[in-house]
Write an enzyme that holds these catalytic residues in place. Structure first.
Site, PDB file in Angstrom:
ATOM      1  N   HIS A  73      58.781 -29.713 -10.423  1.00 46.78           N
ATOM      2  CA  HIS A  73      59.092 -29.336  -9.036  1.00 46.78           C
ATOM      3  C   HIS A  73      58.754 -30.435  -8.040  1.00 46.78           C
ATOM      4  O   HIS A  73      59.222 -30.400  -6.894  1.00 46.78           O
ATOM      5  CB  HIS A  73      58.407 -28.005  -8.664  1.00 46.78           C
ATOM      6  CG  HIS A  73      56.950 -28.110  -8.329  1.00 46.78           C
ATOM      7  ND1 HIS A  73      55.946 -27.715  -9.195  1.00 46.78           N
ATOM      8  CD2 HIS A  73      56.324 -28.535  -7.210  1.00 46.78           C
ATOM      9  CE1 HIS A  73      54.778 -27.898  -8.620  1.00 46.78           C
ATOM     10  NE2 HIS A  73      54.977 -28.403  -7.418  1.00 46.78           N
ATOM     11  N   ASP A 124      57.988 -26.020 -15.995  1.00 50.05           N
ATOM     12  CA  ASP A 124      57.750 -26.897 -14.836  1.00 50.05           C
ATOM     13  C   ASP A 124      57.014 -28.147 -15.306  1.00 50.05           C
ATOM     14  O   ASP A 124      55.813 -28.321 -15.089  1.00 50.05           O
ATOM     15  CB  ASP A 124      56.945 -26.145 -13.769  1.00 50.05           C
ATOM     16  CG  ASP A 124      56.773 -26.953 -12.485  1.00 50.05           C
ATOM     17  OD1 ASP A 124      57.482 -27.970 -12.330  1.00 50.05           O
ATOM     18  OD2 ASP A 124      55.943 -26.558 -11.652  1.00 50.05           O
ATOM     19  N   SER A 225      49.800 -30.654  -7.080  1.00 51.85           N
ATOM     20  CA  SER A 225      50.846 -30.366  -8.064  1.00 51.85           C
ATOM     21  C   SER A 225      51.058 -31.532  -9.022  1.00 51.85           C
ATOM     22  O   SER A 225      51.045 -32.700  -8.613  1.00 51.85           O
ATOM     23  CB  SER A 225      52.171 -30.093  -7.351  1.00 51.85           C
ATOM     24  OG  SER A 225      52.168 -28.832  -6.759  1.00 51.85           O
ATOM     25  N   GLY A 226      51.290 -31.194 -10.281  1.00 47.15           N
ATOM     26  CA  GLY A 226      51.577 -32.210 -11.277  1.00 47.15           C
ATOM     27  C   GLY A 226      50.351 -32.809 -11.929  1.00 47.15           C
ATOM     28  O   GLY A 226      50.453 -33.491 -12.942  1.00 47.15           O
TER      29      GLY A 226
END
Length: 290
Positions: A73, A124, A225-226
């Site tokens: 994402h 994801d 994120s990530g």
């Protein structure tokens, strides 16, 4: 808040040749995440900052000298524009990345083919191919992936780290020191009930892990994120999850949700040559495979 900061001068200066692949998951140092604390310089040498138009956008984890893994994402609406992005490796404080950090462009991004570009959906995960090989050093090292022997029972203590917001709408203050936070694994059935959306709308899919605190207060947040969910097995750190989604930051009964590398390791292995695996095997003489 416990702060254990080592001056960079105390770090071993031994250079690890870039063409050799060092052991994964082993920091070479001498022995904001919501509610987190400052990490130690070079404590998590596989964490990278993914920059978009020069600013921190997401985090990722270094797998080899050419590959980073992160959340799909992070590239929503930009997956075909790799020139917008670059990767900063070896940084501890984003505002003072230091002479030993490296910044490299992205050649291309490979999102998982089953990812649907909707927030909070399965698969994801994305692999990022760097424009050129990077040099390993005590600040830049790969993390291990879990092999098929690894299990994560509830209450297993793992760690997350990142440069994201310290609260909803509150960015990490300067000099943007990498934050770390211990998070226990949450039973998947408990997490499914917490995020239950009604029949036929299961929010927690089989390739997701939940970790954190049901009371809230401590969690990953925007900008994390990530980044990695890391669990230590023996003397190696394993990348067991990728920070993916959650409702709000550190909300009660809304723990963090992570993309499981236990589920997606076979896909990563098919694409990334040289990724190193570790596991919890009975015979310590046989803990390596790749």
């Amino acid at each position: 808040m416990l702060r254990a900061l080592l001056p960079s001068a105390t770090l071993g200066a031994a250079h690890i040749p870039g063409e050799l692949s060092p052991d994964c998951g082993k920091p070479q140092q001498l022995n904001r995440v919501v509610g987190g604390e400052d990490s130690v310089d070079a404590q998590w040498p596989w964490i990278v900052s993914i920059l978009k138009n020069g600013s921190h956008h997401c985090a990722g984890s270094l797998l080899t000298n050419r590959w980073v893994v992160t959340a799909a994402h992070c590239f929503k609406s930009s997956v075909d524009k790799p020139s917008l992005f670059s990767v900063l490796l070896g940084a501890w404080q984003l505002e003072n990345p230091g002479l030993r950090s490296q910044r490299v462009g992205i050649a291309w991004v490979l999102p998982h083919p089953k990812y649907s570009w909707k927030e909070g959906t399965r698969a994801d995960i994305a692999l990022v191919r760097l424009e050129h090989s990077i040099q390993f050093s005590e600040r830049i090292l790969p993390i291990c992936l879990p092999d098929s022997s690894v299990r994560l029972p509830p209450n297993t203590d793992c760690w997350i780290a990142g440069w994201g917001s310290i609260r909803d709408g509150v960015p990490l203050p300067r000099p943007q020191t990498l934050q770390k936070l211990k998070v226990p694994i949450i039973d998947s059935e408990v997490c499914k009930r917490l995020y239950w959306r009604g029949a036929g709308q299961e929010a927690i899919t089989e390739d997701m892990l939940c970790a954190g605190y049901l009371e809230g207060e401590r969690d990953a947040c925007l900008g994390d994120s990530g980044g990695p969910l890391m669990c230590q097995m023996g003397d190696s750190w394993l990348l067991t999850g990728i920070i993916s989604w959650g409702e709000g930051c550190a909300e009660r009964n809304r723990p963090g949700v992570y993309t499981s590398l236990l589920a997606h390791r076979p896909w990563v292995q098919r694409i990334v040559q040289g990724v190193q695996l570790r596991g919890r095997l009975a015979d310590r003489g046989d803990t390596r495979s790749s």
